[in-house]
Write a protein that holds these residues in place. Structure first.
Motif, mmCIF file in Angstrom:
data_model
loop_
_atom_site.group_PDB
_atom_site.id
_atom_site.type_symbol
_atom_site.label_atom_id
_atom_site.label_comp_id
_atom_site.label_asym_id
_atom_site.label_seq_id
_atom_site.Cartn_x
_atom_site.Cartn_y
_atom_site.Cartn_z
ATOM 1 N N GLN A 59 -50.417 88.195 14.163
ATOM 2 C CA GLN A 59 -50.421 86.603 14.744
ATOM 3 C C GLN A 59 -49.202 86.737 14.108
ATOM 4 O O GLN A 59 -48.692 85.812 14.497
ATOM 5 N N PHE A 62 -45.835 86.915 15.606
ATOM 6 C CA PHE A 62 -46.115 85.912 16.551
ATOM 7 C C PHE A 62 -46.143 84.580 16.557
ATOM 8 O O PHE A 62 -45.272 83.660 17.185
ATOM 9 N N ASP A 63 -46.847 83.872 15.984
ATOM 10 C CA ASP A 63 -46.514 82.557 15.446
ATOM 11 C C ASP A 63 -45.182 82.061 14.863
ATOM 12 O O ASP A 63 -44.405 81.380 15.626
ATOM 13 N N ALA A 65 -42.261 83.996 16.277
ATOM 14 C CA ALA A 65 -42.060 84.093 17.993
ATOM 15 C C ALA A 65 -41.782 82.546 18.303
ATOM 16 O O ALA A 65 -40.890 81.638 18.304
ATOM 17 N N LYS A 66 -42.658 82.285 18.005
ATOM 18 C CA LYS A 66 -43.083 80.503 18.227
ATOM 19 C C LYS A 66 -42.412 79.547 17.987
ATOM 20 O O LYS A 66 -42.098 78.434 18.820
ATOM 21 N N LYS A 67 -42.119 79.333 16.719
ATOM 22 C CA LYS A 67 -41.051 78.457 16.045
ATOM 23 C C LYS A 67 -40.167 78.691 16.261
ATOM 24 O O LYS A 67 -39.221 78.305 16.288
ATOM 25 N N ALA A 69 -38.188 81.023 18.508
ATOM 26 C CA ALA A 69 -38.063 81.033 19.920
ATOM 27 C C ALA A 69 -37.331 79.287 20.792
ATOM 28 O O ALA A 69 -36.096 79.724 21.115
ATOM 29 N N PRO A 70 -37.871 78.205 20.420
ATOM 30 C CA PRO A 70 -37.048 77.013 20.857
ATOM 31 C C PRO A 70 -35.916 76.479 20.038
ATOM 32 O O PRO A 70 -34.704 75.767 20.653
#
Ligand SMILES: [Zn+2]
Length: 130
Positions: A59, A62-63, A65-67, A69-70
C-alpha cells in the motif's frame, strides 16, 4: 539478498541520487530509461514477486506512486505517467513510473542509457517538487 542491486542501492552500498526515501521505500531514476524521468519505486525489504510484498509495504508503494506521479508528470511535461510492474529485469519488487505521450512508448526496447548529468538534473527537478 547479497547480490541484489536494489538491496545494495537501498543500503547505500551503491550510491544513487534518490528522488525520495523513507523507512520503507526508495525512489530513483532508472539509469536506462524508456523515457527521460523513468522512475523506480522500490521497497527496502527484498521481496522478489511484487504481489508477495506485505500489505502495508504494498500500500505504501502505491501511496508514494500517487504522490510522485503527478510531480513527475509536471517535471517532465508528459501527457501521462505509465505504470509498469513485471520484475523481469531485477528480481526485487518495484514499480516503474514512466512519463509517456502514448501507450506504445512503454517498451524496454526503447530504453537508452542516461548520462549521469541527465540523471542528476532530472532527480533534482523531481525532488524539489516533492
Ligand atoms: Zn533485493
Amino acid at each position: 539478498m547479497n547480490d541484489c542491486i536494489f538491496c545494495k542501492i537501498a543500503s547505500k552500498e551503491i550510491p544513487v541520487d534518490l528522488v525520495y526515501e523513507d523507512e520503507r521505500i526508495i525512489a530513483f531514476l532508472d539509469m536506462k530509461p524508456i523515457n527521460p524521468g523513468h522512475t523506480l519505486i522500490v521497497p527496502r525489504e527484498h521481496v522478489d514477486h511484487f504481489f508477495d510484498m506485505s500489505l502495508p509495504v504494498y500500500q505504501h508503494v502505491f501511496d508514494m506512486a500517487k504522490k510522485i506521479a503527478p510531480k513527475l508528470k509536471d517535471a517532465m511535461g508528459s501527457a501521462r505517467i505509465g505504470v509498469l510492474i513485471e520484475g523481469l529485469d531485477v528480481p526485487h519488487a518495484h514499480v516503474h513510473l514512466i512519463p509517456i505521450n502514448g501507450g506504445r512508448e512503454i517498451d524496454h526496447e526503447r530504453a537508452r542509457m542516461a548520462t549521469p548529468e541527465e540523471l542528476k538534473e532530472i532527480t533534482e527537478k523531481i525532488k524539489k517538487s516533492l
